[in-house]
Design a protein around this motif. Sequence first.
Motif, PDB file in Angstrom:
ATOM      1  N   LEU B 182      69.610  10.966  41.892  1.00 19.70           N
ATOM      2  CA  LEU B 182      69.100  12.296  41.560  1.00 19.70           C
ATOM      3  C   LEU B 182      67.988  12.708  42.511  1.00 19.70           C
ATOM      4  O   LEU B 182      67.865  13.887  42.864  1.00 19.70           O
ATOM      5  N   GLN B 183      67.173  11.753  42.890  1.00 17.31           N
ATOM      6  CA  GLN B 183      66.033  12.076  43.742  1.00 17.31           C
ATOM      7  C   GLN B 183      66.496  12.627  45.097  1.00 17.31           C
ATOM      8  O   GLN B 183      65.936  13.604  45.594  1.00 17.31           O
ATOM      9  N   ALA B 186      67.962  16.090  44.584  1.00 19.70           N
ATOM     10  CA  ALA B 186      66.906  17.071  44.332  1.00 19.70           C
ATOM     11  C   ALA B 186      66.127  17.372  45.603  1.00 19.70           C
ATOM     12  O   ALA B 186      65.707  18.507  45.844  1.00 19.70           O
ATOM     13  N   GLY B 189      68.070  19.620  47.633  1.00 18.60           N
ATOM     14  CA  GLY B 189      67.944  20.929  46.988  1.00 18.60           C
ATOM     15  C   GLY B 189      66.610  21.589  47.284  1.00 18.60           C
ATOM     16  O   GLY B 189      66.544  22.805  47.528  1.00 18.60           O
ATOM     17  N   SER B 190      65.543  20.805  47.270  1.00 22.99           N
ATOM     18  CA  SER B 190      64.212  21.358  47.557  1.00 22.99           C
ATOM     19  C   SER B 190      64.122  21.887  48.977  1.00 22.99           C
ATOM     20  O   SER B 190      63.485  22.906  49.236  1.00 22.99           O
ATOM     21  N   PHE B 208      79.386  16.880  28.439  1.00 20.86           N
ATOM     22  CA  PHE B 208      78.905  15.887  29.396  1.00 20.86           C
ATOM     23  C   PHE B 208      79.811  14.664  29.213  1.00 20.86           C
ATOM     24  O   PHE B 208      80.003  14.203  28.089  1.00 20.86           O
ATOM     25  N   GLU B 376      78.416  20.537  31.821  1.00 21.52           N
ATOM     26  CA  GLU B 376      76.979  20.265  31.873  1.00 21.52           C
ATOM     27  C   GLU B 376      76.616  19.519  33.156  1.00 21.52           C
ATOM     28  O   GLU B 376      75.539  19.708  33.731  1.00 21.52           O
ATOM     29  N   LYS B 379      76.772  21.924  36.070  1.00 22.05           N
ATOM     30  CA  LYS B 379      75.544  22.725  36.098  1.00 22.05           C
ATOM     31  C   LYS B 379      74.362  21.892  36.597  1.00 22.05           C
ATOM     32  O   LYS B 379      73.519  22.395  37.340  1.00 22.05           O
ATOM     33  N   LEU B 380      74.338  20.626  36.191  1.00 20.62           N
ATOM     34  CA  LEU B 380      73.260  19.748  36.681  1.00 20.62           C
ATOM     35  C   LEU B 380      73.311  19.665  38.206  1.00 20.62           C
ATOM     36  O   LEU B 380      72.281  19.782  38.885  1.00 20.62           O
ATOM     37  N   ARG B 383      72.025  22.848  39.693  1.00 20.67           N
ATOM     38  CA  ARG B 383      70.574  22.993  39.573  1.00 20.67           C
ATOM     39  C   ARG B 383      69.828  22.014  40.464  1.00 20.67           C
ATOM     40  O   ARG B 383      68.706  22.292  40.889  1.00 20.67           O
ATOM     41  N   LEU B 384      70.433  20.854  40.747  1.00 19.82           N
ATOM     42  CA  LEU B 384      69.792  19.901  41.665  1.00 19.82           C
ATOM     43  C   LEU B 384      69.877  20.413  43.097  1.00 19.82           C
ATOM     44  O   LEU B 384      68.915  20.347  43.855  1.00 19.82           O
ATOM     45  N   ILE B 385      71.038  20.930  43.479  1.00 18.15           N
ATOM     46  CA  ILE B 385      71.286  21.286  44.880  1.00 18.15           C
ATOM     47  C   ILE B 385      70.798  22.702  45.186  1.00 18.15           C
ATOM     48  O   ILE B 385      70.417  23.003  46.314  1.00 18.15           O
ATOM     49  N   GLN B 386      70.798  23.590  44.194  1.00 16.75           N
ATOM     50  CA  GLN B 386      70.327  24.967  44.367  1.00 16.75           C
ATOM     51  C   GLN B 386      70.892  25.633  45.623  1.00 16.75           C
ATOM     52  O   GLN B 386      70.132  26.129  46.463  1.00 16.75           O
ATOM     53  N   LEU B 409      75.916  31.534  36.544  1.00 15.98           N
ATOM     54  CA  LEU B 409      74.930  31.329  35.480  1.00 15.98           C
ATOM     55  C   LEU B 409      73.760  30.475  35.960  1.00 15.98           C
ATOM     56  O   LEU B 409      72.665  30.549  35.430  1.00 15.98           O
ATOM     57  N   CYS B 410      74.029  29.637  36.965  1.00 10.05           N
ATOM     58  CA  CYS B 410      72.961  28.779  37.497  1.00 10.05           C
ATOM     59  C   CYS B 410      72.289  29.406  38.710  1.00 10.05           C
ATOM     60  O   CYS B 410      71.696  28.708  39.531  1.00 10.05           O
TER      61      CYS B 410
END
Lengths: 569, 569
Positions: B182-183, B186, B189-190, B208, B376, B379-380, B383-386, B409-410
Amino acid sequence: MALQIENNEVAVFAIGGLGEIGKNMYVIQYQNELVIVDAGIKFPEDDLLGIDYVISDYQYLIENQEKIKGLFITHGHEDHIGGIPFLLQKIPNIPIYAGPLATALIKGKLEERGLLNSTEIHVLQEDDFVKFNYLSVEFFRTTHSIPDTLGIAVHTPQGVIIQTGDYKFDFTPVGNQPAPNLQKMAKLGSEGVLLLLSDSTNAEIPTFSKSERFVGNTIHQIVERIDGRIIFATFASNLYRVSQAIDAAMQNGRKVAVFGRSMEQTIVNGRELGYLNIPDSELVDAAEINKLPANKVLLLCTGSQGEPMAALSRIANGTHRQIAIQPGDTVIFSSNPIPGNTISVNHLINSLEEAGANVIHGKINNIHASGHGGQEEQKLMLRLIQPKYFMPIHGEYRMLKIHTGLAQLCGVPKENTFIFDNGDVLALTANSARKAGHVPAGDVYIDSNGIDDIDNIVIHDRQMLSEEGLVIVVATIDYHKGLVLSGPDILSRGFVYMRESSTLISQAQKRAFHVIKNYLDQRNEEKTPKNRNFESILKRDIIDDLQEFLYRKTERHPVILPMIISTKV
Amino acid sequence: MALQIENNEVAVFAIGGLGEIGKNMYVIQYQNELVIVDAGIKFPEDDLLGIDYVISDYQYLIENQEKIKGLFITHGHEDHIGGIPFLLQKIPNIPIYAGPLATALIKGKLEERGLLNSTEIHVLQEDDFVKFNYLSVEFFRTTHSIPDTLGIAVHTPQGVIIQTGDYKFDFTPVGNQPAPNLQKMAKLGSEGVLLLLSDSTNAEIPTFSKSERFVGNTIHQIVERIDGRIIFATFASNLYRVSQAIDAAMQNGRKVAVFGRSMEQTIVNGRELGYLNIPDSELVDAAEINKLPANKVLLLCTGSQGEPMAALSRIANGTHRQIAIQPGDTVIFSSNPIPGNTISVNHLINSLEEAGANVIHGKINNIHASGHGGQEEQKLMLRLIQPKYFMPIHGEYRMLKIHTGLAQLCGVPKENTFIFDNGDVLALTANSARKAGHVPAGDVYIDSNGIDDIDNIVIHDRQMLSEEGLVIVVATIDYHKGLVLSGPDILSRGFVYMRESSTLISQAQKRAFHVIKNYLDQRNEEKTPKNRNFESILKRDIIDDLQEFLYRKTERHPVILPMIISTKV
């Protein structure tokens, strides 16, 4: 009171929130600096009669008040902010840091009690960084059933300590609310987190909670197909839900009327903070409702938990000044009953249906989603934060236990996880964690609006009175002469009907008389010094005798209250 | 063939994988550099008779082979690596980059076809960073139903393009496999991602996905309570599942016997790579099984999809050399049937139960979990990759469509999402995205073991043959004399029984004779030049006549095959 920790250790403990759902309050302390996270109340369970709130025992904080740097608020629910007025009455001038909505709600509370100027409130934005000498605090956006929810990261000399606040991972939040800040959580996780304190409420739910947006779709579908009046009841604090109900009303040409003080306040706060988008023209008051056709109104009200004084209960039982149920009304409960409220909610639903309304409630219609994440979301938090140590918070024991199991599955070694009680102190360094004693953390009961603490004996008596009734024994005595001047008379309330039990009562009367007489006779014979306790000894004797007798006859334990009136000596 | 894009644009397109589940193959190109992600096969649907695999049309790659920098593999499933031997036969020397397990599986494939030395294979670790002139490639761990799964991030001069590969978010993976990174996601994504290509397989599932560990618990419970022999069937590639079945066997004192070539290979690969922990002493061969008590063995085998040649089908129908079903056997299907296989799986279950076995299968016992994330998880990922732009991949149209809705939606603007077909080219700069033409991306059919491409007409004929049967018309003709020397004889296969339809056949014979005779007569009368096409014109005439006749009589369209033997002129 001092903590039993080394000078280089960080102390972390809960004054409330562990082993329970409610009165969340956590302390993080390093040397002479401490920060508090949240100050909630708990609503009493049914066996706490006449008690309005339960708060935490603030003794440790009172004794260490010079160390308090600030109170940081995760979000505006009562179990996180409800204790603030009581805390400030004990310790004024604690600086409060809270998000915009929580700030509005806290100010409302303080204003009611004339405490608004007793301290400063700093309105937090996610990017704020609050720095003290040893400790500094930063924040990350989460999602929950109220806007402006923050997780809190406290940087200490030994490492970062994260308190998640209440959260779910709602990736498609409603309105203009942002999604959880996964990037910030992951970054904290990458840089290393010493301890994670994480919300355990839904640790028993093995799934991922539904998005609030999903509920919104259902609300729209339901409102669309209803012809009569709609009465929509939900938690006033759930601005998302309120906003979706208003949207659904407006899209279907219905005006909105608001009932219940906290719902009215929510509308004010929500409009001020930009979370509710409803023009004045769409709001109507109670008087106007009856002039509009049934299919042109939606009544938004409090009381979805069956609270007897809330708008919905009064509407249901016909005691509301302005609104009564009429056939064709549909009542929507956009909520699930909190476990302790199931019976009163069921009762309310029955009343509404008897009065002619159709009732739609959460369990059968997908019109509620929990504000707390299930196991998959708790694991997601654990994997984002990757903490070295873990302490589950915000939950009863069984929830904390399951959550700890999840932490272990997500790579936290078993010996690094801690299921603690309120007051248990965790002492941490960068490389160690140990249990280090206990601070006071009992329940403190708040009666009516006062701050007077009610102790456990009072509560126990109330419980006995409510369950077993009361027997009063009155006698007038002349101690000098050793005579019973009048009585003993026996009065009872809630125990047995006097008329039906005249034999029982007259037997009790005789026994009480003999107890008093024996006591007076012995006392005179023994010529014992007339100590100050004579009355309490006699009362104890009466209680013991009658308790045994009445239990033998009735299998009940009424509260026995002897009143001895002695003639002036 | 050149792309219709500007010199500063990055081109992204699928040669396979869009609008279908299978033969994934994606290309990212900037100027004279391109990287390929995956090279899969698709298993044919039932109407592709005699076809073993479907692969993508490699024409664009063949024509642009000097630009190919590498083939990057997300994971070792057939729909991502199965096309590699065919690709390398067309274009040798494409450097391959793949994780440890995918590498082992690819090497196995190449060895079988004598292609092992045709190129280099680089074994990827998550932290690798592969740099070319304009493009560079990095990786992030994901989880799926096979170990060593990677997401791929291609850095281009216009921004980062991420292809997720197949994924679910399994936060508690089995064995020593790590959780999703995830790090790293993310962080990408950041820093900003231009385009996300994300797995859409389970876009229709609103939840999920369950962790593989959850399935493991169920397997343990089931194996524990069974007394007789256990036959455990699952996907050979799902090393997690295989590992959990072996663990459950060992914990219950059962030896493990392995059946099916791909399962045997899985055991070898799994042990070599350290994913399977089973000592030699716990493995037994087929001969030993019959010497052990029924409750001391577990047979691990392929064929959970009802494949007719796999071990389980042969055991079920009594054609396996070593194993037959005996009463008291329990067969566990730790799988769900892939949609096209439902009928053959049901048939297999029936056969097994008729032979005396108890059958436990996925739908009713929680002994399967999907390897793909539900909504889910999609969507995760979003939201992580944006991402700025979004293209759903790996799915049929309806899945791509739902996934695109989730992206909106995201927070991805609708105009930044692209539901494309195979071959459609997306041209990107840091601030723009547009559809820019099309490259060839049709289906290519592979028959038996060859690489010969089968075209659509052949498939159509096979379909007709299988559904309608075959009618052969044989006649010997002397064109010079205008005489039918013998016949026409009529043979049929799969059309009608000759005996029962002698009238029909003799009528057809007569009609064919007349067609031939008319043709020959006209030809002689007209004195037309004897062109080279006379035979095909005659054949066409016979086909047209009989087709109309036979359809009128039988409502079938058999394939009509005239064979005209002409005497030497």
